[in-house]
Motif scaffolding. Sequence first.
Motif, PDB file in Angstrom:
ATOM      1  N   GLY A 123       0.795  -1.318   0.051  1.00 35.97           N
ATOM      2  CA  GLY A 123       0.086   0.196   0.057  1.00 35.97           C
ATOM      3  C   GLY A 123       0.723   1.458  -0.126  1.00 35.97           C
ATOM      4  O   GLY A 123       1.916   1.395   0.294  1.00 35.97           O
ATOM      5  N   ALA A 124       0.306   2.345  -0.488  1.00 35.54           N
ATOM      6  CA  ALA A 124       0.953   3.574  -0.416  1.00 35.54           C
ATOM      7  C   ALA A 124      -0.111   4.731  -0.401  1.00 35.54           C
ATOM      8  O   ALA A 124      -1.225   4.479  -0.858  1.00 35.54           O
ATOM      9  N   VAL A 125       0.426   5.822   0.332  1.00 33.99           N
ATOM     10  CA  VAL A 125      -0.333   7.065   0.363  1.00 33.99           C
ATOM     11  C   VAL A 125       0.184   8.417  -0.026  1.00 33.99           C
ATOM     12  O   VAL A 125       1.339   8.498   0.038  1.00 33.99           O
ATOM     13  N   LEU A 126      -0.531   9.048  -0.905  1.00 34.97           N
ATOM     14  CA  LEU A 126       0.109  10.320  -1.578  1.00 34.97           C
ATOM     15  C   LEU A 126      -0.547  11.454  -0.980  1.00 34.97           C
ATOM     16  O   LEU A 126      -2.044  11.491  -0.918  1.00 34.97           O
ATOM     17  N   ARG A 127       0.110  12.318  -0.377  1.00 36.51           N
ATOM     18  CA  ARG A 127      -0.298  13.778  -0.012  1.00 36.51           C
ATOM     19  C   ARG A 127       0.089  14.830  -0.650  1.00 36.51           C
ATOM     20  O   ARG A 127       1.536  14.766  -1.152  1.00 36.51           O
ATOM     21  N   PHE A 128      -0.454  15.741  -1.262  1.00 36.88           N
ATOM     22  CA  PHE A 128      -0.101  16.792  -1.950  1.00 36.88           C
ATOM     23  C   PHE A 128      -0.779  17.860  -1.460  1.00 36.88           C
ATOM     24  O   PHE A 128      -1.836  17.988  -1.017  1.00 36.88           O
ATOM     25  N   HIS A 129      -0.124  19.333  -1.858  1.00 39.31           N
ATOM     26  CA  HIS A 129      -0.569  20.765  -1.205  1.00 39.31           C
ATOM     27  C   HIS A 129      -0.321  21.736  -2.344  1.00 39.31           C
ATOM     28  O   HIS A 129       0.635  21.722  -2.946  1.00 39.31           O
ATOM     29  N   GLY A 130      -1.158  22.626  -2.516  1.00 35.98           N
ATOM     30  CA  GLY A 130      -0.892  23.759  -3.289  1.00 35.98           C
ATOM     31  C   GLY A 130      -1.156  25.116  -2.652  1.00 35.98           C
ATOM     32  O   GLY A 130      -2.287  25.051  -1.999  1.00 35.98           O
ATOM     33  N   SER A 131      -0.527  26.085  -2.575  1.00 35.00           N
ATOM     34  CA  SER A 131      -0.897  27.379  -1.679  1.00 35.00           C
ATOM     35  C   SER A 131      -1.967  27.955  -2.448  1.00 35.00           C
ATOM     36  O   SER A 131      -2.594  27.625  -3.537  1.00 35.00           O
ATOM     37  N   ARG A 132      -2.259  29.132  -1.989  1.00 30.76           N
ATOM     38  CA  ARG A 132      -3.476  30.056  -2.278  1.00 30.76           C
ATOM     39  C   ARG A 132      -3.613  30.209  -3.936  1.00 30.76           C
ATOM     40  O   ARG A 132      -4.734  30.171  -4.477  1.00 30.76           O
ATOM     41  N   GLY A 133      -2.664  30.636  -4.724  1.00 30.63           N
ATOM     42  CA  GLY A 133      -2.726  30.687  -5.825  1.00 30.63           C
ATOM     43  C   GLY A 133      -2.718  29.318  -6.886  1.00 30.63           C
ATOM     44  O   GLY A 133      -2.926  29.671  -8.260  1.00 30.63           O
ATOM     45  N   LEU A 134      -2.829  28.266  -6.347  1.00 35.81           N
ATOM     46  CA  LEU A 134      -2.770  27.132  -6.927  1.00 35.81           C
ATOM     47  C   LEU A 134      -4.273  26.328  -6.925  1.00 35.81           C
ATOM     48  O   LEU A 134      -4.723  26.391  -5.759  1.00 35.81           O
ATOM     49  N   ASP A 135      -4.473  25.450  -7.654  1.00 33.19           N
ATOM     50  CA  ASP A 135      -5.574  24.460  -7.652  1.00 33.19           C
ATOM     51  C   ASP A 135      -5.468  23.330  -8.238  1.00 33.19           C
ATOM     52  O   ASP A 135      -4.603  22.970  -9.181  1.00 33.19           O
ATOM     53  N   PHE A 136      -6.242  22.155  -7.942  1.00 36.24           N
ATOM     54  CA  PHE A 136      -6.266  20.939  -8.637  1.00 36.24           C
ATOM     55  C   PHE A 136      -7.612  20.543  -9.090  1.00 36.24           C
ATOM     56  O   PHE A 136      -8.671  20.412  -8.527  1.00 36.24           O
ATOM     57  N   PRO A 137      -7.811  20.852 -10.626  1.00 34.29           N
ATOM     58  CA  PRO A 137      -8.890  20.703 -11.332  1.00 34.29           C
ATOM     59  C   PRO A 137      -9.737  19.351 -11.316  1.00 34.29           C
ATOM     60  O   PRO A 137     -10.728  19.281 -11.151  1.00 34.29           O
ATOM     61  N   ASP A 138      -8.782  18.251 -11.187  1.00 35.25           N
ATOM     62  CA  ASP A 138      -9.456  16.991 -11.357  1.00 35.25           C
ATOM     63  C   ASP A 138      -9.814  16.414  -9.880  1.00 35.25           C
ATOM     64  O   ASP A 138      -9.173  16.801  -8.801  1.00 35.25           O
ATOM     65  N   SER A 139     -10.887  15.669  -9.760  1.00 39.36           N
ATOM     66  CA  SER A 139     -11.395  15.089  -8.440  1.00 39.36           C
ATOM     67  C   SER A 139     -11.211  13.590  -8.756  1.00 39.36           C
ATOM     68  O   SER A 139     -11.880  12.976  -9.600  1.00 39.36           O
ATOM     69  N   TYR A 140     -10.586  12.728  -7.970  1.00 39.02           N
ATOM     70  CA  TYR A 140     -10.353  11.362  -7.991  1.00 39.02           C
ATOM     71  C   TYR A 140     -11.029  10.735  -6.924  1.00 39.02           C
ATOM     72  O   TYR A 140     -11.021  11.054  -5.698  1.00 39.02           O
ATOM     73  N   GLY A 141     -11.616   9.415  -7.235  1.00 47.89           N
ATOM     74  CA  GLY A 141     -12.392   8.845  -6.195  1.00 47.89           C
ATOM     75  C   GLY A 141     -11.775   8.083  -5.000  1.00 47.89           C
ATOM     76  O   GLY A 141     -12.221   8.037  -4.088  1.00 47.89           O
ATOM     77  N   ASN A 142     -10.334   7.878  -5.209  1.00 39.88           N
ATOM     78  CA  ASN A 142      -9.495   7.424  -4.148  1.00 39.88           C
ATOM     79  C   ASN A 142      -8.789   8.404  -3.450  1.00 39.88           C
ATOM     80  O   ASN A 142      -7.840   8.204  -2.914  1.00 39.88           O
ATOM     81  N   CYS A 143      -9.102   9.970  -3.556  1.00 42.37           N
ATOM     82  CA  CYS A 143      -8.788  11.097  -3.049  1.00 42.37           C
ATOM     83  C   CYS A 143      -9.711  11.681  -2.037  1.00 42.37           C
ATOM     84  O   CYS A 143     -10.890  11.580  -2.496  1.00 42.37           O
ATOM     85  N   ALA A 144      -9.213  12.504  -1.226  1.00 41.52           N
ATOM     86  CA  ALA A 144     -10.127  13.287  -0.471  1.00 41.52           C
ATOM     87  C   ALA A 144      -9.154  14.611  -0.338  1.00 41.52           C
ATOM     88  O   ALA A 144      -7.962  14.632  -0.191  1.00 41.52           O
ATOM     89  N   TYR A 145     -10.171  15.727  -0.464  1.00 39.77           N
ATOM     90  CA  TYR A 145      -9.552  16.999  -0.499  1.00 39.77           C
ATOM     91  C   TYR A 145     -10.122  18.000   0.663  1.00 39.77           C
ATOM     92  O   TYR A 145     -11.164  17.906   1.026  1.00 39.77           O
ATOM     93  N   LYS A 146      -9.224  19.005   0.886  1.00 43.40           N
ATOM     94  CA  LYS A 146      -9.650  19.939   1.880  1.00 43.40           C
ATOM     95  C   LYS A 146      -9.137  21.487   1.329  1.00 43.40           C
ATOM     96  O   LYS A 146      -7.915  21.454   1.200  1.00 43.40           O
ATOM     97  N   LYS A 147      -9.927  22.435   1.068  1.00 44.66           N
ATOM     98  CA  LYS A 147      -9.694  23.652   0.682  1.00 44.66           C
ATOM     99  C   LYS A 147      -9.558  24.628   1.661  1.00 44.66           C
ATOM    100  O   LYS A 147     -11.016  24.819   2.522  1.00 44.66           O
ATOM    101  N   THR A 148      -8.973  25.525   2.128  1.00 45.08           N
ATOM    102  CA  THR A 148      -8.680  26.268   3.059  1.00 45.08           C
ATOM    103  C   THR A 148      -8.753  27.872   2.444  1.00 45.08           C
ATOM    104  O   THR A 148      -7.713  28.060   1.711  1.00 45.08           O
ATOM    105  N   THR A 149      -9.884  28.712   2.646  1.00 48.67           N
ATOM    106  CA  THR A 149     -10.053  29.734   2.033  1.00 48.67           C
ATOM    107  C   THR A 149      -9.895  31.036   3.106  1.00 48.67           C
ATOM    108  O   THR A 149     -10.351  32.110   2.810  1.00 48.67           O
ATOM    109  N   ASP A 150      -9.953  30.697   4.503  1.00 47.88           N
ATOM    110  CA  ASP A 150     -10.028  31.783   5.508  1.00 47.88           C
ATOM    111  C   ASP A 150      -8.915  31.794   6.163  1.00 47.88           C
ATOM    112  O   ASP A 150      -7.858  30.648   6.118  1.00 47.88           O
TER     113      ASP A 150
END
Length: 557
Positions: free
Chosen positions: A213-240
């Motif tokens: 098994g493996a786990v991938l974590r990735f992060h993008g700061s305020r000016g970046l976004d990840f347009p695709d959404s994958y079923g084996n991933c979970a996302y958290k967006k911080t805007t405040d």
Amino acid sequence: MRRHIRTRAFPAALGLAAAAALAAAGLGAAVAPALAADGAPLTVAITGENRVDLSLQGDNGDPSEPQVTLRLAAPGSDEPGDDGVIPVVHHGDYKIKIDASGLKGVAAVKLPCGGTGLTAVCTGDEINAGEDYNRLGGIRLDTTDESAAGDFGSIEVTGEGEGVSFTPLTIDVLVGGPEFLNHELAEPKGFEAGDTYEAPVGFRNAGGMAADGAVLRFHGSRGLDFPDSYGNCAYKKTTDGPLLRQGTDAICTFSGSYEAGEAYALAEPLKVATADFALLDIVNYGFSAVAPAKAKALLDDDGYTPGTGAPLTLKEAPGAAPADYTRYAELDLPTGNTYDLVLTGASAKGGVGDTVDAEIGFRNDGPGWLSALRSGGESIGFTVEVPKGATVTKAPDGCRFTTIDEGVKGYLCWVSTPLLEDAKLSFPFELRIDKVVPDAKGEVALPSWDNPREPNQSNNTAWIVLNGSDDGQGAGGSSDGGASASPSPSASGDTSGTSGSSGTSGDSGSGGQGSGSSGGGLALTGAGGVLLIGGVAVLVLGAGAAAVVVTRRRGTA
């Protein structure tokens, strides 16, 4: 820095009368161990890392730093009360035994409490509430010439003492297990803000064992976004909250076996979209070996939203060059955007004794924001000269009186970063006219610098004009005489803060570290007066005169 906190001389379970009796007796009798309210022994847990993976690649951290810090966790809070005291919840002798004999032939061990070989005993006679102030010591582990991939052993930590029951700790140690290194990232040639980066995300198992098994974590700061959404991933967006901490985080899980020495890549590149204002934003990622049973729990972390599309998958990457993989994979993106800082001045007229307002403006005309992600939110400074014949009676909170140049007095004002792409701030000054001087001018200026990220510096200078010949304000050029006014006793001397509001108050958190390849951005250290712009350090205000020092600073944003 650890606070120096007093601890109580008597167990919390003792009443005032009992404490007074002991004090009157000169503590001639031994203090009884504390017991729980029902008379049962006090339960105390032995805490520390319960798993250490040792790399055969030699990357096991600073040899002088332990991987495990042993502590005792007792009931109660380790925060002091109003009297600055943390209670002692147990009085009485106790022993903590550390047995690392299970690591013989597996790893080298350095134990605390004067332990030699593979065993040690720590002793004490008091235990404080909480955990912070019950440190026993650290355990350092390293591989030896005998260590081999797959070697495994454990350290057992147990305790005993009258009136106290210790919950033991087992520390598992694995040598040469799965060890993932991440494929390096690089900005494509000609990449611009608004473009989408296709990141070549992947890993190489540099360890000595396959991973289940493996786990991938990735992060993008305020000016970046990840347009695709994958079923084996979970996302958290911080805007405040603080701008330094805004952005998107994601966790993806993968089942399967990932063999030692082999490399793997995402079946499709990870798309990273950049906003028009993006500048020196940070994208980073990392793979880790996590069993599927544990990985699923990661997707249920609070604040994460499950992806909705098809699953993201991994594929083998045969022939991958080991030199293309690193422990920390991150990138400043994009590096080619620009911003435009603008200063605006003010003009006023009045007679002797009059008090007039002069509101200095500071704004960013973009298109880029000043992320300052690598400098941690340091401040930008600009200077304000006082026009001849005037005295400042009230200065903004973000400005302090200083010597701008030899014989020139004025104010140094600070603007916190990150700074939004459309930030607008104001710095209102009040001045008393002591002598009417026609066309009296005071220069408002950012330091000059060679900074490719601000190509237009013609608007980095403005003027305060008192009793000008017209209602406009001067533009550019040198002022007609330096200001020599002294500060009024009522003028502000505050060296921090920002007047006005842009939602960009400084944050001391770090937005990331590592091998970013950007040439830098804009940051001014609050204490030393050093303006770092594109790798050039300008000593803005020395003792009476400005000096320029050229240095290189890699990765400043």
